[in-house]
Design an enzyme around this catalytic site. Structure first.
Site, PDB file in Angstrom:
ATOM      1  N   VAL A   9       0.647  -1.018   0.541  1.00 16.49           N
ATOM      2  CA  VAL A   9       0.022  -0.302   0.054  1.00 16.49           C
ATOM      3  C   VAL A   9       1.175   1.115   0.191  1.00 16.49           C
ATOM      4  O   VAL A   9       2.107   1.338   0.451  1.00 16.49           O
ATOM      5  CB  VAL A   9      -0.722  -0.040   1.355  1.00 16.49           C
ATOM      6  CG1 VAL A   9      -2.473  -1.381   1.185  1.00 16.49           C
ATOM      7  CG2 VAL A   9      -0.134   0.059   3.124  1.00 16.49           C
ATOM      8  N   SER A  10       0.401   1.855  -0.529  1.00 17.63           N
ATOM      9  CA  SER A  10       1.252   2.844  -1.254  1.00 17.63           C
ATOM     10  C   SER A  10       1.336   4.513   0.586  1.00 17.63           C
ATOM     11  O   SER A  10       2.599   4.772   0.512  1.00 17.63           O
ATOM     12  CB  SER A  10       0.396   4.517  -1.823  1.00 17.63           C
ATOM     13  OG  SER A  10       0.541   3.825  -2.886  1.00 17.63           O
ATOM     14  N   THR A  11       0.593   4.019   1.239  1.00 17.40           N
ATOM     15  CA  THR A  11       0.909   5.148   2.440  1.00 17.40           C
ATOM     16  C   THR A  11       0.353   4.350   4.157  1.00 17.40           C
ATOM     17  O   THR A  11      -0.018   3.147   3.481  1.00 17.40           O
ATOM     18  CB  THR A  11      -0.317   6.293   3.022  1.00 17.40           C
ATOM     19  OG1 THR A  11      -1.785   5.910   2.918  1.00 17.40           O
ATOM     20  CG2 THR A  11      -0.115   7.832   1.604  1.00 17.40           C
TER      21      THR A  11
END
Length: 191
Positions: A9-11
């Site tokens: 996941v990016s964040t």
């Protein structure tokens, strides 16, 4: 011959559960999860997963974009896996490099993506060349026009203003004012 899952996941705010649930239901024995942007070079869970994989295993991702930062990076990872005898599955795209058809499909997608990237670069370069031919330059417009440079020099020559005050007046840094004053050959003492 284990299925090893990788999710990203990016964040930190995003939840990887949707990916990990899909990977678990696909039969993955072990899962590795990164919480990092795909553009970052450091992805510790991916590094750990790649170190964990053995010949005959298959690395499973939900989508290819979870694995690679770019087509080039994705191809590099895929080639490294293939050299080690490790398969790659992207569940949502139906890619499975453990089969000849899956390898073909993967390489076709990679070739098309690389071709598309090259076309974008070529169009960008053509557009920049056409703009230059029409006399346009790239970048932002300079804040200090000839008229503003003359005003700044006049303010400096009167001695009523410091270089910082002149810079603040024109919304630029002191270095910009010094550069334009020295272009005219004025002696400046940095304040």
């Amino acid at each position: 011959m284990a299925l090893i899952g990788y999710a990203r996941v990016s964040t930190r705010d995003q939840n990887p559960e949707s990916q990990t649930d899909v990977l678990s239901s696909a039969g993955c024995e072990k899962l590795f999860v990164d919480r990092a942007s795909g553009t970052l070079a450091k992805r510790p869970a991916l590094t750990e997963a790649l170190g964990y994989l053995r010949a005959g295993d298959t690395l499973v991702v939900t989508k290819l974009d979870r694995l690679g930062r770019s087509v080039k990076n994705l191809k590099k990872i895929s080639d490294q896996l293939q050299e080690r005898g490790i398969g790659l599955k992207a569940l949502s795209q139906g890619i499975d490099t453990t089969t000849p058809g899956g390898r073909l499909f993967f390489h076709m997608l990679a070739a098309i993506a690389e071709f598309e990237h090259d076309l974008i670069v070529e169009r960008t370069q053509d557009g920049l060349a056409a703009a230059r031919a029409r006399g346009r330059k790239g970048g932002r417009r300079p804040k200090m026009t000839e008229n503003r440079i003359k005003q700044a020099r006049a303010m400096y020559e009167t001695g009523d203003h410091t270089v910082q005050e002149i810079a603040d007046t024109f919304g630029v840094g002191r270095a910009t004012i010094y550069r334009h004053l020295e272009d005219k050959g004025l002696k400046t003492t940095q304040i």
